[in-house]
Design a protein around this motif. Structure first.
Motif, PDB file in Angstrom:
ATOM      1  N   ASP A  50       0.799  -1.214   0.000  1.00 51.63           N
ATOM      2  CA  ASP A  50       0.000   0.000   0.000  1.00 51.63           C
ATOM      3  C   ASP A  50       0.837   1.272   0.000  1.00 51.63           C
ATOM      4  O   ASP A  50       0.346   2.357   0.299  1.00 51.63           O
ATOM      5  N   LEU A  51       2.096   1.178  -0.354  1.00 51.43           N
ATOM      6  CA  LEU A  51       2.964   2.342  -0.451  1.00 51.43           C
ATOM      7  C   LEU A  51       2.500   3.211  -1.614  1.00 51.43           C
ATOM      8  O   LEU A  51       2.170   2.697  -2.687  1.00 51.43           O
ATOM      9  N   THR A  52       2.461   4.540  -1.417  1.00 55.05           N
ATOM     10  CA  THR A  52       2.003   5.457  -2.462  1.00 55.05           C
ATOM     11  C   THR A  52       3.145   6.361  -2.918  1.00 55.05           C
ATOM     12  O   THR A  52       4.204   6.420  -2.282  1.00 55.05           O
ATOM     13  N   ALA A  53       2.891   7.098  -3.992  1.00 58.58           N
ATOM     14  CA  ALA A  53       3.869   8.063  -4.483  1.00 58.58           C
ATOM     15  C   ALA A  53       4.171   9.101  -3.408  1.00 58.58           C
ATOM     16  O   ALA A  53       5.322   9.521  -3.242  1.00 58.58           O
ATOM     17  N   ALA A  54       3.162   9.508  -2.669  1.00 57.70           N
ATOM     18  CA  ALA A  54       3.373  10.482  -1.590  1.00 57.70           C
ATOM     19  C   ALA A  54       4.272   9.910  -0.498  1.00 57.70           C
ATOM     20  O   ALA A  54       5.104  10.633   0.066  1.00 57.70           O
ATOM     21  N   ASP A  55       4.144   8.629  -0.215  1.00 60.41           N
ATOM     22  CA  ASP A  55       5.013   7.990   0.775  1.00 60.41           C
ATOM     23  C   ASP A  55       6.467   8.018   0.309  1.00 60.41           C
ATOM     24  O   ASP A  55       7.383   8.229   1.118  1.00 60.41           O
ATOM     25  N   VAL A  56       6.675   7.799  -0.963  1.00 59.73           N
ATOM     26  CA  VAL A  56       8.036   7.819  -1.512  1.00 59.73           C
ATOM     27  C   VAL A  56       8.604   9.229  -1.407  1.00 59.73           C
ATOM     28  O   VAL A  56       9.765   9.419  -1.033  1.00 59.73           O
ATOM     29  N   ARG A  57       7.793  10.235  -1.687  1.00 61.65           N
ATOM     30  CA  ARG A  57       8.256  11.618  -1.670  1.00 61.65           C
ATOM     31  C   ARG A  57       8.746  12.042  -0.295  1.00 61.65           C
ATOM     32  O   ARG A  57       9.686  12.824  -0.187  1.00 61.65           O
ATOM     33  N   VAL A  58       8.143  11.536   0.761  1.00 59.00           N
ATOM     34  CA  VAL A  58       8.520  11.970   2.112  1.00 59.00           C
ATOM     35  C   VAL A  58       9.461  10.993   2.812  1.00 59.00           C
ATOM     36  O   VAL A  58       9.785  11.176   3.981  1.00 59.00           O
ATOM     37  N   ALA A  59       9.903   9.974   2.111  1.00 60.39           N
ATOM     38  CA  ALA A  59      10.810   8.996   2.713  1.00 60.39           C
ATOM     39  C   ALA A  59      12.108   9.678   3.134  1.00 60.39           C
ATOM     40  O   ALA A  59      12.619  10.561   2.444  1.00 60.39           O
ATOM     41  N   SER A  60      12.619   9.262   4.275  1.00 59.38           N
ATOM     42  CA  SER A  60      13.909   9.773   4.725  1.00 59.38           C
ATOM     43  C   SER A  60      14.698   8.619   5.327  1.00 59.38           C
ATOM     44  O   SER A  60      14.121   7.631   5.799  1.00 59.38           O
ATOM     45  N   PHE A  61      16.012   8.762   5.307  1.00 57.85           N
ATOM     46  CA  PHE A  61      16.890   7.696   5.755  1.00 57.85           C
ATOM     47  C   PHE A  61      18.001   8.285   6.609  1.00 57.85           C
ATOM     48  O   PHE A  61      18.452   9.410   6.360  1.00 57.85           O
ATOM     49  N   PRO A  62      18.481   7.522   7.579  1.00 51.70           N
ATOM     50  CA  PRO A  62      19.603   8.002   8.395  1.00 51.70           C
ATOM     51  C   PRO A  62      20.855   8.187   7.525  1.00 51.70           C
ATOM     52  O   PRO A  62      21.054   7.463   6.542  1.00 51.70           O
ATOM     53  N   LEU A  63      21.667   9.149   7.909  1.00 51.08           N
ATOM     54  CA  LEU A  63      22.931   9.390   7.210  1.00 51.08           C
ATOM     55  C   LEU A  63      24.054   8.695   7.972  1.00 51.08           C
ATOM     56  O   LEU A  63      24.166   8.845   9.195  1.00 51.08           O
ATOM     57  N   VAL A  64      24.879   7.924   7.243  1.00 50.21           N
ATOM     58  CA  VAL A  64      25.952   7.144   7.859  1.00 50.21           C
ATOM     59  C   VAL A  64      27.191   7.172   6.961  1.00 50.21           C
ATOM     60  O   VAL A  64      27.102   7.466   5.765  1.00 50.21           O
ATOM     61  N   LYS A  65      28.337   6.840   7.550  1.00 56.35           N
ATOM     62  CA  LYS A  65      29.551   6.657   6.749  1.00 56.35           C
ATOM     63  C   LYS A  65      29.370   5.424   5.882  1.00 56.35           C
ATOM     64  O   LYS A  65      28.698   4.462   6.267  1.00 56.35           O
ATOM     65  N   ASN A  66      29.957   5.437   4.711  1.00 51.92           N
ATOM     66  CA  ASN A  66      29.882   4.314   3.772  1.00 51.92           C
ATOM     67  C   ASN A  66      28.444   3.978   3.395  1.00 51.92           C
ATOM     68  O   ASN A  66      28.115   2.827   3.140  1.00 51.92           O
ATOM     69  N   GLY A  67      27.601   4.985   3.354  1.00 55.22           N
ATOM     70  CA  GLY A  67      26.222   4.786   2.933  1.00 55.22           C
ATOM     71  C   GLY A  67      26.092   4.973   1.434  1.00 55.22           C
ATOM     72  O   GLY A  67      27.069   5.223   0.721  1.00 55.22           O
ATOM     73  N   TYR A  68      24.868   4.837   0.965  1.00 50.88           N
ATOM     74  CA  TYR A  68      24.603   5.053  -0.454  1.00 50.88           C
ATOM     75  C   TYR A  68      24.720   6.531  -0.797  1.00 50.88           C
ATOM     76  O   TYR A  68      24.317   7.400  -0.008  1.00 50.88           O
ATOM     77  N   VAL A  69      25.221   6.820  -1.990  1.00 48.32           N
ATOM     78  CA  VAL A  69      25.332   8.200  -2.466  1.00 48.32           C
ATOM     79  C   VAL A  69      23.923   8.787  -2.576  1.00 48.32           C
ATOM     80  O   VAL A  69      23.047   8.222  -3.246  1.00 48.32           O
ATOM     81  N   ILE A  70      23.723   9.897  -1.909  1.00 48.33           N
ATOM     82  CA  ILE A  70      22.392  10.488  -1.774  1.00 48.33           C
ATOM     83  C   ILE A  70      21.761  10.818  -3.120  1.00 48.33           C
ATOM     84  O   ILE A  70      20.591  10.504  -3.357  1.00 48.33           O
ATOM     85  N   SER A  71      22.514  11.429  -4.018  1.00 46.14           N
ATOM     86  CA  SER A  71      21.938  11.844  -5.299  1.00 46.14           C
ATOM     87  C   SER A  71      21.454  10.651  -6.118  1.00 46.14           C
ATOM     88  O   SER A  71      20.427  10.736  -6.798  1.00 46.14           O
TER      89      SER A  71
END
Length: 193
Positions: A50-71
């Motif tokens: 039941d994930l929506t486009a609006a859910d994707v737009r507001v998704a946030s993730f913790p910032l860590v060393k060796n994480g995925y490139v944000i862009s």
């Protein structure tokens, strides 16, 4: 004789990360959080969530060393949002008809235009003089582009609005109001694609 290895829950079947990793002092998105979210998005797109486009737009993730490139992650999330919005549009058109879908988008666009008809420097509530908010002139510039898109059909993409970033100033526009209007405009753009 070859031995068969079993993977436990801490091992990954494919050791290659889904996105480039940050190096040095640069932080990136937490890998497991992104992977879990994208797996849920894939399930939703395939009709099992039941994930929506609006859910994707507001998704946030913790910032860590060796994480995925944000862009890279943000670009992928934009594509996921577009896909889920397209799926929702198709479903709504099947259920209600194209005319109802267009009318809903038109009504939302009119609400945005009515809001942005306010005079420049007064389009959104302001923070107090000791509190930071979005720079008024920068927000007003983007707001004028939105008006030209909705009223005159000038080009504007969801990606441009997703990438909008504003510097901060004391007594600036309240972030939550500006963000809500940008989200509503993205919904309109995605509805009429």
């Amino acid at each position: 004789m070859a031995t068969e290895e079993r993977l436990d829950s801490t091992q990954v079947a494919d050791p290659r990360p889904a996105f480039s990793l940050t190096t040095g002092r640069t932080r990136g998105y937490h890998r497991a959080a992104v992977d879990t979210f994208l797996a849920a998005a894939r399930t939703a797109f395939e009709g099992g969530g039941d994930l929506t486009a609006a859910d994707v737009r507001v998704a946030s993730f913790p910032l860590v060393k060796n994480g995925y490139v944000i862009s890279e992650v943000d670009a992928a999330l934009g594509r996921v949002e577009d896909a889920l919005a397209g799926r929702a549009r198709e479903q709504s058109v099947r259920e209600k008809g194209a005319g109802a879908w267009v009318e809903e988008a038109r009504a939302e666009a009119q609400v945005i235009l009515d809001h942005l008809a306010r005079p420049k420097r007064h389009r959104f509530a302001r923070t107090g003089v000791l509190t930071f908010g979005y720079r008024v002139d920068e927000v007003d510039h983007v707001a004028s582009r939105i008006v030209r898109y909705l009223r005159d059909g000038e080009p504007l993409t969801a990606e441009q609005l997703r990438g909008a970033a504003f510097r901060m100033q004391r007594g600036g526009y309240r972030e939550e109001q500006v963000d809500a209007l940008l989200d509503a405009t993205i919904d309109v753009i995605l509805a009429v694609r």
